[in-house]
Design an enzyme around this catalytic site. Structure first.
Site, PDB file in Angstrom:
ATOM      1  CG  ASP A   1      -1.653   1.231   1.460  1.00 12.22           C
ATOM      2  OD1 ASP A   1      -2.280   1.695   0.502  1.00 12.22           O
ATOM      3  OD2 ASP A   1      -1.629   1.773   2.581  1.00 12.22           O
TER       4      ASP A   1
ATOM      5  CG  ASP B   1      -1.808   7.409   0.620  1.00 10.09           C
ATOM      6  OD1 ASP B   1      -0.878   8.133   0.238  1.00 10.09           O
ATOM      7  OD2 ASP B   1      -2.865   7.268  -0.024  1.00 10.09           O
TER       8      ASP B   1
ATOM      9  NE  ARG C   1     -10.213  12.204  -4.003  1.00  9.76           N
ATOM     10  CZ  ARG C   1      -9.785  12.621  -5.189  1.00  9.76           C
ATOM     11  NH1 ARG C   1     -10.486  13.492  -5.891  1.00  9.76           N
ATOM     12  NH2 ARG C   1      -8.655  12.161  -5.707  1.00  9.76           N
TER      13      ARG C   1
ATOM     14  CG  ASN D   1      -4.356  12.741  -5.350  1.00  5.87           C
ATOM     15  OD1 ASN D   1      -4.384  13.458  -6.339  1.00  5.87           O
ATOM     16  ND2 ASN D   1      -5.293  12.779  -4.421  1.00  5.87           N
TER      17      ASN D   1
HETATM   18  C1  BG6 Z   1      -5.992   5.707   0.363  1.00  2.32           C
HETATM   19  C2  BG6 Z   1      -5.949   6.432   1.695  1.00  2.32           C
HETATM   20  O1  BG6 Z   1      -4.711   5.287   0.030  1.00  2.32           O
HETATM   21  O2  BG6 Z   1      -6.484   6.558  -0.660  1.00  2.32           O
HETATM   22  C3  BG6 Z   1      -7.277   7.088   2.009  1.00  2.32           C
HETATM   23  O3  BG6 Z   1      -5.651   5.482   2.712  1.00  2.32           O
HETATM   24  C4  BG6 Z   1      -7.708   7.975   0.850  1.00  2.32           C
HETATM   25  O4  BG6 Z   1      -7.138   7.846   3.185  1.00  2.32           O
HETATM   26  C5  BG6 Z   1      -7.774   7.109  -0.417  1.00  2.32           C
HETATM   27  O5  BG6 Z   1      -8.976   8.548   1.113  1.00  2.32           O
HETATM   28  C6  BG6 Z   1      -8.241   7.889  -1.638  1.00  2.32           C
HETATM   29  O6  BG6 Z   1      -7.292   8.868  -1.944  1.00  2.32           O
HETATM   30  P1  BG6 Z   1      -7.478  10.029  -3.021  1.00  2.32           P
HETATM   31  O7  BG6 Z   1      -6.101  10.610  -3.124  1.00  2.32           O
HETATM   32  O8  BG6 Z   1      -7.949   9.392  -4.266  1.00  2.32           O
HETATM   33  O9  BG6 Z   1      -8.473  10.966  -2.456  1.00  2.32           O
HETATM   34 MG    MG Z   2      -2.672   3.128   3.647  1.00  6.48          MG
END
Ligand code: BG6
Ligand code: MG
Length: 218
Positions: free
Chosen positions: A7, A9, A47, A114
């Site tokens: 993973d 984040d 999201r 992202n």
């Molecule tokens: C995950 C995170 O990797 O991505 C979440 O753990 C986050 O906290 C999710 O909401 C979606 O991310 P993004 O950048 O598409 O808003």
């Molecule tokens: Mg994570």
């Protein structure tokens, strides 16, 4: 051939705190109660699903878009300044160790849309044989789609893969995909993992190989 799926984040990079800050700021704006404990349930979700979980109900599609966009703007603002110092302890060493052996492949599987931006900013893309992010799937975690897609890209069977995750939804997704899972964080949030560690500095290739021998995928 065996595989490792990371993973992003909260496992490779210290960006989970920026997602939390973004949601917290949106919650304040909407006058919704939100704290770190509630945030645990949001980790790994898309999201859209995070917003619905934060609110406790499903608003109209236009509201979903509006509020998700606000949170994303906050998040993009926070990650503008990230650099290689935001890479979590042990990550680079482990990525390099796995990359150096011919019988292992590694992938990145993140619910985040992202993820590509973060990988690019920190020059991390080169480590991975495959990358799957939130732009490529219909269902994010806890659905196994992200991990199964990563396994297909690596051309490795799920039972020959170990997932590294900091989110309960990610541990669940790995289980549904038929993969072993190592939890990064606290046991109270990650029950169901085959092993729990504080961060990747506690992991090396020898431990990964041992996990394949000692754990059975059910
Ligand atoms: C995950 C995170 O990797 O991505 C979440 O753990 C986050 O906290 C999710 O909401 C979606 O991310 P993004 O950048 O598409 O808003
Ligand atoms: Mg994570």
């Amino acid at each position: 051939m065996k595989g490792v799926i990371f993973d992003l984040d909260g496992v490779i990079v210290d960006t989970a705190k920026y997602h939390y800050r973004g949601w917290k700021r949106l919650a304040e704006h909407l006058k919704v109660e939100f704290n770190e404990k509630k945030n645990e349930a949001l980790k790994g979700l898309s999201r859209r699903d995070s917003l619905i979980a934060l609110l406790g109900y499903t608003p109209s599609e236009s509201r979903i878009r509006e509020w998700s966009d606000i949170k994303n703007q906050f998040y993009l603002e926070y990650i503008q300044e990230i650099n290689r110092e935001d890479i979590l302890p042990g990550s680079l060493r482990l990525l390099e160790e796995i990359r150096s052996v011919p019988d292992f492949k590694q992938a990145l599987a993140s619910s985040s849309r992202n993820a590509g931006t973060v990988l690019e900013k920190l020059n991390l893309a080169e480590y991975f044989d495959a990358v799957v992010d939130g732009n490529e799937v219909i269902k994010a975690k806890p659905d196994p789609e992200l991990f199964l897609k990563a396994a297909a890209k690596l051309n490795i069977k799920p039972e020959r893969i170990i997932v590294f995750e900091d989110a309960a939804s990610g541990i669940q997704a790995a289980g549904s995909a038929g993969m072993r899972a190592v939890g990064i964080g606290k046991l109270e949030n990650l029950s169901g993992a085959d092993l729990i560690v504080r961060d990747l500095s506690e992991i090396d290739l020898a431990k990964i190989k041992k996990l394949f021998i000692e754990t059975v995928v059910v």
